[in-house]
Each structure stands twice: as C-alpha cells, then as structure tokens.
Design a protein around this motif. Sequence first.
Motif, short mmCIF file in Angstrom:
data_model
loop_
_atom_site.label_atom_id
_atom_site.label_comp_id
_atom_site.label_asym_id
_atom_site.label_seq_id
_atom_site.Cartn_x
_atom_site.Cartn_y
_atom_site.Cartn_z
N VAL A 44 -10.53 22.70 36.83
CA VAL A 44 -11.88 22.42 36.34
C VAL A 44 -12.19 23.42 35.22
O VAL A 44 -11.88 24.61 35.33
N LYS A 45 -12.81 22.93 34.15
CA LYS A 45 -13.20 23.81 33.04
C LYS A 45 -14.18 24.85 33.58
O LYS A 45 -15.13 24.50 34.28
N PRO A 46 -13.94 26.12 33.28
CA PRO A 46 -14.80 27.19 33.82
C PRO A 46 -16.29 26.98 33.58
O PRO A 46 -17.10 27.24 34.46
N GLU A 47 -16.64 26.48 32.41
CA GLU A 47 -18.05 26.28 32.10
C GLU A 47 -18.67 25.09 32.84
O GLU A 47 -19.89 24.89 32.80
N ARG A 48 -17.85 24.30 33.53
CA ARG A 48 -18.34 23.10 34.24
C ARG A 48 -18.28 23.25 35.76
O ARG A 48 -18.61 22.32 36.49
N ILE A 49 -17.86 24.41 36.25
CA ILE A 49 -17.67 24.59 37.70
C ILE A 49 -18.95 24.34 38.49
O ILE A 49 -18.93 23.62 39.49
N ASP A 50 -20.06 24.92 38.07
CA ASP A 50 -21.31 24.74 38.82
C ASP A 50 -21.72 23.27 38.88
O ASP A 50 -22.10 22.76 39.93
N GLU A 51 -21.62 22.59 37.76
CA GLU A 51 -21.98 21.16 37.74
C GLU A 51 -21.01 20.35 38.59
O GLU A 51 -21.42 19.40 39.27
N TYR A 52 -19.73 20.70 38.56
CA TYR A 52 -18.74 20.00 39.38
C TYR A 52 -19.11 20.12 40.87
O TYR A 52 -19.08 19.14 41.60
N ARG A 53 -19.48 21.32 41.28
CA ARG A 53 -19.90 21.54 42.68
C ARG A 53 -21.12 20.67 43.01
O ARG A 53 -21.18 20.05 44.07
N GLU A 54 -22.10 20.66 42.11
CA GLU A 54 -23.31 19.87 42.33
C GLU A 54 -22.99 18.39 42.48
O GLU A 54 -23.53 17.72 43.36
N ARG A 55 -22.12 17.87 41.62
CA ARG A 55 -21.76 16.45 41.68
C ARG A 55 -21.10 16.09 43.01
O ARG A 55 -21.27 15.00 43.52
#
Length: 126
Positions: A15-26
């Motif tokens: 996962v792209k580091p800058e997208r980790i939080d959003e990935y978790r949320e999804r």
Amino acid sequence: MTNTAARRVCFALQVKPERIDEYRERHAAVWPEMLRALKTTGWNNYSLFLRQDGLLIGYFETADLASAQAGMAATAVNARWQAEMGEFFVALDGSPDTGFLQLTEVFHLEDQLDALTTTATERSTS
C-alpha cells in the motif's frame, strides 16, 4: 484447518504510504454487496494484515483459486471495488485481486500433525 478440499492462499501487496490511513478506513466497512460476493465465490476465512509501512498480507481459503478469482471477475461489484482499490498500491500489475504476489506456504501445523498421526497409525497396523 484440516479440510484438505480447501487451499490456503497467502499474498502480499504494498500500500502506498500516503494512502495507508484511507486504506484502513475503506476496509473498516467494506460494501455489503462485496462481502457477499466474496463469500459466494469461494473466498473463505479471508483476512488482511497491514504493517505500518504499508506491507499488506492477505490470507484466504478456497477450493480453487482460479475459480474464486473468475467468480469475482464476473461480478459488477468487484469491478467497481477493484477500480477504486487499485490506486492504493505500489507497482501493481493488474487489479489487486489478481495482481498480488502469491506466497509459498512452507509450514502448516495441522498438516504436519496429521502426517504424524497417519504415520503412527500406519506403524501400529503393520
């Protein structure tokens, strides 16, 4: 799991580091239609594990990986989900559900215990 009809599948993605939080949320609330599609197409005992640096490890059990992937590919919800999720990954070759790096299983406790039991039973009957 001692059911020999099911195959254990483990895979890795980044996962792209800058997208980790959003990935978790999804993934905190996956679409109900997607959840049902995964289950009905044979993605059982499915889990995702995410390391802080974005290394994603997935695990599921299925009778047949190719059939499970083909079943999902035939659903409209999967096309929508994969289109949205693809942008989260580094160096992805294809969609996330087919472009992952499959890992090779090198140890499974129950398989080895079953082998010990079978060997002991064979010795006692000879």
